[in-house]
Design a protein around this motif. Structure first.
Motif, PDB file in Angstrom:
ATOM      1  N   ILE A 151      24.452  40.524  31.756  1.00  0.00           N
ATOM      2  CA  ILE A 151      25.594  41.331  32.204  1.00  0.00           C
ATOM      3  C   ILE A 151      25.551  41.530  33.719  1.00  0.00           C
ATOM      4  O   ILE A 151      26.574  41.430  34.407  1.00  0.00           O
ATOM      5  N   GLY A 193      26.809  38.594  35.660  1.00  0.00           N
ATOM      6  CA  GLY A 193      28.265  38.571  35.738  1.00  0.00           C
ATOM      7  C   GLY A 193      28.788  39.492  36.822  1.00  0.00           C
ATOM      8  O   GLY A 193      29.739  39.162  37.533  1.00  0.00           O
ATOM      9  N   LEU A 207      31.140  38.427  39.982  1.00  0.00           N
ATOM     10  CA  LEU A 207      32.424  39.089  40.238  1.00  0.00           C
ATOM     11  C   LEU A 207      32.518  39.564  41.687  1.00  0.00           C
ATOM     12  O   LEU A 207      33.548  39.388  42.350  1.00  0.00           O
ATOM     13  N   GLN A 254      36.273  45.661  27.268  1.00  0.00           N
ATOM     14  CA  GLN A 254      35.652  44.540  27.973  1.00  0.00           C
ATOM     15  C   GLN A 254      36.477  43.274  27.830  1.00  0.00           C
ATOM     16  O   GLN A 254      36.568  42.468  28.754  1.00  0.00           O
ATOM     17  N   MET A 299      38.162  41.290  30.977  1.00  0.00           N
ATOM     18  CA  MET A 299      37.956  39.875  31.270  1.00  0.00           C
ATOM     19  C   MET A 299      39.289  39.159  31.507  1.00  0.00           C
ATOM     20  O   MET A 299      39.430  38.370  32.450  1.00  0.00           O
ATOM     21  N   GLN A 345      31.652  33.768  36.010  1.00  0.00           N
ATOM     22  CA  GLN A 345      31.856  35.161  35.633  1.00  0.00           C
ATOM     23  C   GLN A 345      32.343  35.285  34.190  1.00  0.00           C
ATOM     24  O   GLN A 345      32.049  36.275  33.511  1.00  0.00           O
ATOM     25  N   ASN A 346      33.084  34.288  33.698  1.00  0.00           N
ATOM     26  CA  ASN A 346      33.604  34.361  32.335  1.00  0.00           C
ATOM     27  C   ASN A 346      32.482  34.369  31.292  1.00  0.00           C
ATOM     28  O   ASN A 346      32.617  34.997  30.237  1.00  0.00           O
ATOM     29  N   GLU A 386      30.901  37.889  31.017  1.00  0.00           N
ATOM     30  CA  GLU A 386      31.944  38.816  30.577  1.00  0.00           C
ATOM     31  C   GLU A 386      32.268  38.613  29.101  1.00  0.00           C
ATOM     32  O   GLU A 386      32.464  39.581  28.355  1.00  0.00           O
ATOM     33  N   ASN A 425      29.458  40.068  26.965  1.00  0.00           N
ATOM     34  CA  ASN A 425      29.535  41.521  26.860  1.00  0.00           C
ATOM     35  C   ASN A 425      30.721  41.953  26.000  1.00  0.00           C
ATOM     36  O   ASN A 425      30.616  42.890  25.203  1.00  0.00           O
ATOM     37  N   THR A 473      34.156  45.964  37.922  1.00  0.00           N
ATOM     38  CA  THR A 473      32.730  45.680  38.061  1.00  0.00           C
ATOM     39  C   THR A 473      31.910  46.962  37.982  1.00  0.00           C
ATOM     40  O   THR A 473      30.901  47.042  37.275  1.00  0.00           O
ATOM     41  N   VAL A 491      30.945  47.014  34.126  1.00  0.00           N
ATOM     42  CA  VAL A 491      29.766  46.150  34.169  1.00  0.00           C
ATOM     43  C   VAL A 491      28.532  46.905  34.620  1.00  0.00           C
ATOM     44  O   VAL A 491      27.516  46.933  33.922  1.00  0.00           O
TER      45      VAL A 491
END
Length: 237
Positions: free
Chosen positions: A45, A48, A52, A100, A104, A136-137, A140, A143, A203, A207
């Motif tokens: 996590i 990510g 971001l 979440q 995304m 980043q995907n 994300e 999570n 973020t 996150v």
């Protein structure tokens, strides 16, 4: 199909393909809950989060502010943060396990539009943005799947199914970027900076709170590694 359009669709599809991969890792973790340590989960996590921030700092803001006056860029950035705040607050009030997942989507789709527009205008940072979107995907989606699976009575495969369809949205957004946003540079810049403000809010809202562990250094190092990869891309691409 023109070359910029086909290139944008392909890049967006490749960037989106990491969504089902990240969800698949979380699916495996649900089926075999003891194979991954809690520290590693938080590290994924945090990675990510680092990516971001890299997307914001290295592509969305620098590229966006060049296309409009400074005051307009600042207004767009603040507007993005406020808008995403209301989206996140609305989802929180609904009580559904979609926070979440929607987070995304609301950063993936504007970034895919920007990707298409940048590739259409020949911007060199387009390739870097595609790389950052893909990076980043993955965490994300990891999570987002864990959040939905923890609060849903659906079967694991039914929970996973939407993640298989999401990569198809990226090419549509990228095509819009090529055909609609590329000709209007100021609108494109506003979209990029608006998305940057929203991404930064998400973020630290969705996150960063998931990352902290007592007496553990892997999560914050994961964030550093994620940003480092974005920085490496900016330096060498």
């Amino acid at each position: 199909m023109s070359e910029p359009l086909s290139q944008a669709v392909l890049f967006a599809l490749l960037a989106g393909s990491t969504i089902p991969l990240g969800a698949a890792l979380a699916l495996w973790d649900k089926v075999h809950p003891n194979w991954m340590s809690g520290e590693l989960r938080h590290g994924v996590i945090a990675f990510g989060g680092g990516v971001l921030i890299a997307a914001v700092a290295l592509v969305l803001v620098p590229e966006g502010v060049e296309l409009m006056p400074g005051w307009m860029a600042l207004a767009a950035f603040i507007a993005g943060g406020i808008c995403f705040f209301f989206i996140d607050r609305t989802l929180g009030r609904s009580g559904k396990s979609m926070g979440q997942l929607m987070a995304m989507l609301v950063d993936y789709l504007p970034e895919a539009i920007a990707l298409g527009a940048m590739l259409a205008t020949g911007a060199e940072a387009g390739l870097l943005l595609a790389l950052l979107i893909g990076l980043q995907n993955f965490p994300e989606a990891f999570n987002a799947f864990r959040e939905r699976a923890a609060s849903s009575e659906e079967s694991a495969m039914k929970t996973y199914f939407p993640f298989l369809l999401m990569p198809l949205l990226g090419p549509i957004a990228a095509a819009l970027g090529v055909m609609i946003f590329a000709p209007n540079q100021m609108v494109l810049g506003a979209l990029m900076v608006f998305a940057a403000g929203g991404v930064l809010f998400l973020t630290f809202q969705d996150v960063a709170p998931e990352v902290k562990l007592e007496k553990s250094w892997a999560p914050p190092l994961g964030a550093v590694l994620g940003f480092s990869l974005g920085l490496a891309g900016d330096l060498f691409l």
